[in-house]
Design a protein around this motif. Structure first.
Motif, PDB file in Angstrom:
ATOM      1  N   ASN A 199       1.408  28.836  40.242  1.00 44.00           N
ATOM      2  CA  ASN A 199       1.390  29.975  39.864  1.00 44.00           C
ATOM      3  C   ASN A 199       2.627  30.228  38.951  1.00 44.00           C
ATOM      4  OD1 ASN A 199      -0.960  30.669  40.898  1.00 44.00           O
ATOM      5  ND2 ASN A 199      -0.332  31.859  42.723  1.00 44.00           N
ATOM      6  N   ALA A 200       2.732  31.466  38.069  1.00 43.73           N
ATOM      7  CA  ALA A 200       4.171  31.950  37.688  1.00 43.73           C
ATOM      8  C   ALA A 200       4.931  32.125  38.638  1.00 43.73           C
ATOM      9  CB  ALA A 200       3.765  32.889  36.544  1.00 43.73           C
ATOM     10  N   PRO A 201       6.201  31.834  38.788  1.00 50.62           N
ATOM     11  CA  PRO A 201       7.195  32.293  40.005  1.00 50.62           C
ATOM     12  C   PRO A 201       7.430  33.485  39.940  1.00 50.62           C
ATOM     13  CG  PRO A 201       7.975  30.372  38.355  1.00 50.62           C
ATOM     14  CD  PRO A 201       6.797  30.847  37.667  1.00 50.62           C
ATOM     15  N   LEU A 202       7.370  34.301  38.977  1.00 51.38           N
ATOM     16  CA  LEU A 202       7.590  35.826  39.063  1.00 51.38           C
ATOM     17  C   LEU A 202       6.092  36.362  39.677  1.00 51.38           C
ATOM     18  CD1 LEU A 202       9.555  37.880  38.427  1.00 51.38           C
ATOM     19  CD2 LEU A 202       8.725  38.410  36.189  1.00 51.38           C
ATOM     20  N   SER A 203       5.092  36.008  39.299  1.00 50.98           N
ATOM     21  CA  SER A 203       3.740  36.490  40.020  1.00 50.98           C
ATOM     22  C   SER A 203       3.715  36.382  41.394  1.00 50.98           C
ATOM     23  CB  SER A 203       2.445  35.858  39.415  1.00 50.98           C
ATOM     24  OG  SER A 203       2.463  35.997  37.839  1.00 50.98           O
ATOM     25  N   ASN A 204       4.351  35.050  41.951  1.00 51.96           N
ATOM     26  CA  ASN A 204       4.290  34.876  43.130  1.00 51.96           C
ATOM     27  C   ASN A 204       5.423  35.841  43.924  1.00 51.96           C
ATOM     28  OD1 ASN A 204       2.383  32.971  43.513  1.00 51.96           O
ATOM     29  ND2 ASN A 204       3.702  31.348  43.443  1.00 51.96           N
ATOM     30  N   TRP A 205       6.602  35.955  43.165  1.00 52.34           N
ATOM     31  CA  TRP A 205       7.462  36.842  43.751  1.00 52.34           C
ATOM     32  C   TRP A 205       6.884  38.276  43.891  1.00 52.34           C
ATOM     33  CZ3 TRP A 205       9.546  41.285  41.548  1.00 52.34           C
ATOM     34  CH2 TRP A 205      10.722  41.790  42.075  1.00 52.34           C
ATOM     35  N   ALA A 206       6.226  38.837  42.841  1.00 50.47           N
ATOM     36  CA  ALA A 206       5.703  40.173  42.765  1.00 50.47           C
ATOM     37  C   ALA A 206       4.881  40.289  43.842  1.00 50.47           C
ATOM     38  CB  ALA A 206       5.038  40.343  41.421  1.00 50.47           C
ATOM     39  N   VAL A 211       3.996  43.914  47.032  1.00 47.29           N
ATOM     40  CA  VAL A 211       2.897  44.726  47.912  1.00 47.29           C
ATOM     41  C   VAL A 211       3.181  45.228  49.185  1.00 47.29           C
ATOM     42  CG1 VAL A 211       0.599  43.879  49.280  1.00 47.29           C
ATOM     43  CG2 VAL A 211       0.959  42.935  46.706  1.00 47.29           C
ATOM     44  N   PRO A 212       3.891  44.406  50.107  1.00 45.11           N
ATOM     45  CA  PRO A 212       4.187  44.978  51.257  1.00 45.11           C
ATOM     46  C   PRO A 212       5.103  46.197  51.247  1.00 45.11           C
ATOM     47  CG  PRO A 212       5.598  42.907  51.057  1.00 45.11           C
ATOM     48  CD  PRO A 212       4.438  43.051  50.032  1.00 45.11           C
ATOM     49  N   ARG A 213       6.048  46.447  50.044  1.00 44.57           N
ATOM     50  CA  ARG A 213       6.615  47.559  50.006  1.00 44.57           C
ATOM     51  C   ARG A 213       5.982  48.765  49.676  1.00 44.57           C
ATOM     52  NH1 ARG A 213      10.364  43.348  49.209  1.00 44.57           N
ATOM     53  NH2 ARG A 213      12.369  43.446  50.124  1.00 44.57           N
ATOM     54  N   ILE A 214       5.029  48.531  48.685  1.00 51.60           N
ATOM     55  CA  ILE A 214       3.989  49.696  48.017  1.00 51.60           C
ATOM     56  C   ILE A 214       3.278  50.143  49.288  1.00 51.60           C
ATOM     57  CG2 ILE A 214       1.919  50.015  46.684  1.00 51.60           C
ATOM     58  CD1 ILE A 214       3.109  48.170  44.826  1.00 51.60           C
ATOM     59  N   SER A 227       2.481  50.171  38.722  1.00 52.55           N
ATOM     60  CA  SER A 227       2.859  50.347  37.335  1.00 52.55           C
ATOM     61  C   SER A 227       3.973  49.697  36.683  1.00 52.55           C
ATOM     62  CB  SER A 227       2.455  51.829  36.826  1.00 52.55           C
ATOM     63  OG  SER A 227       1.144  52.420  37.196  1.00 52.55           O
ATOM     64  N   VAL A 228       5.007  49.824  37.304  1.00 52.83           N
ATOM     65  CA  VAL A 228       6.375  49.390  36.882  1.00 52.83           C
ATOM     66  C   VAL A 228       6.151  47.617  36.863  1.00 52.83           C
ATOM     67  CG1 VAL A 228       8.638  49.238  37.434  1.00 52.83           C
ATOM     68  CG2 VAL A 228       7.444  51.637  37.231  1.00 52.83           C
ATOM     69  N   THR A 229       5.717  47.353  38.389  1.00 53.63           N
ATOM     70  CA  THR A 229       5.432  45.906  38.454  1.00 53.63           C
ATOM     71  C   THR A 229       4.672  45.307  37.587  1.00 53.63           C
ATOM     72  OG1 THR A 229       6.079  46.448  40.679  1.00 53.63           O
ATOM     73  CG2 THR A 229       4.919  44.216  40.250  1.00 53.63           C
ATOM     74  N   ALA A 230       3.608  45.896  37.170  1.00 50.35           N
ATOM     75  CA  ALA A 230       2.556  45.432  36.155  1.00 50.35           C
ATOM     76  C   ALA A 230       3.197  45.134  34.872  1.00 50.35           C
ATOM     77  CB  ALA A 230       1.410  46.220  35.960  1.00 50.35           C
ATOM     78  N   ALA A 231       3.865  46.290  34.633  1.00 53.81           N
ATOM     79  CA  ALA A 231       4.763  46.297  33.056  1.00 53.81           C
ATOM     80  C   ALA A 231       5.545  45.032  33.133  1.00 53.81           C
ATOM     81  CB  ALA A 231       5.244  47.551  32.775  1.00 53.81           C
TER      82      ALA A 231
END
Length: 252
Positions: A199-206, A211-214, A227-231
């Motif tokens: 996977n893209a490293p930034l996708s794994n990071w997100a 998710v747990p913080r949301i 929304s900010v993360t998706a952008a």
């Protein structure tokens, strides 16, 4: 990074970390906690996923009571906070962690397992929080991580009664994501880790960090953060390449 308590093996983009206190059912003492911390802190950028496993018939029987039975309250406090620090590093790094569970996953062992992102349980796995029977309380994050998975009411009952959940119950409750035959867990973990390492490293990071913080936020704040993360994610080169490959019928 390998020492007597923790074996570290690198296989391409995947690091395999193995608890090596099988004679003590891989109970967690200060030295093993330090070894885990050092190992995760020392992984290079080329490592994109981690497999966490254990030698012998048991994953981890929890806190090493022989080391901790006579500690003063302030020392217990410091030990608990040290576990929180290390398990936080495991959960909120940029690398997905796949845990292979077998036999006893008790107390601190369950706390360690739930710091991982993907959990595979062999059919002989059992989960337990026996702290109340020993006159102590969880200290490695169970009141947060376990309660979020199975709910505070069920966790309270689990602690009060010493109830033991088998692998099938643990899978049903979310303590494990996959079930495996005892000799298949590591193979499955290696395959899953290799897959998520692509996977893209930034996708794994997100996925790991957002998710747990949301989950901790109000609905309004969570949706805004999503929304900010998706952008952020969709504007990156990895996302553009992935979407281009998909639209052109290519496999990545």
């Amino acid at each position: 990074m390998t020492d007597a308590l923790l074996d570290v093996r690198l296989d391409g983009a995947v690091a395999h970390l193995e608890l090596m206190r099988s004679a003590k059912r891989n109970a967690l003492n200060d030295a093993l906690i330090d070894s885990l911390d050092t190992a995760f802190a020392s992984l290079g950028d080329e490592i994109r996923a981690v497999v966490l496993c254990a030698a012998g018939p048991h994953f981890c029987a929890g806190l090493d009571l022989a080391e901790n039975s006579r500690r003063a309250p302030v020392d217990v406090l410091r030990t608990s906070q040290r576990w929180h620090q290390v398990f936080h590093r495991i959960q909120f790094s940029s690398r997905p962690v796949v845990a292979v569970l077998q036999g006893a996953v008790i107390g601190g062992g369950l706390e360690l397992a739930l710091a991982a992102h993907v959990r595979i349980a062999a059919n002989d796995t059992f989960f337990q929080l026996p702290e109340a029977q020993r006159g102590i309380f969880v200290g490695g994050g169970a009141s947060v991580r376990v309660a979020r998975v199975i709910g505070p009411d069920r966790m309270t009952e689990m602690m009060l009664t010493g109830r033991r959940y088998d692998a099938q119950d643990g899978h049903r409750l979310g303590l494990a994501h996959y079930l495996a035959e005892p000799d298949e867990g590591r193979r499955m973990a290696a395959e899953l880790a290799a897959r998520v390492a692509q996977n893209a490293p930034l996708s794994n990071w997100a996925a790991i960090n957002a998710v747990p913080r949301i989950h901790d936020m109000s609905m309004s704040d969570g949706l805004f953060t999503e929304s900010v993360t998706a952008a952020l994610m969709q504007s990156g080169d990895d996302a553009k390449e992935g979407m281009h490959a998909f639209l052109n019928g290519e496999r990545r």
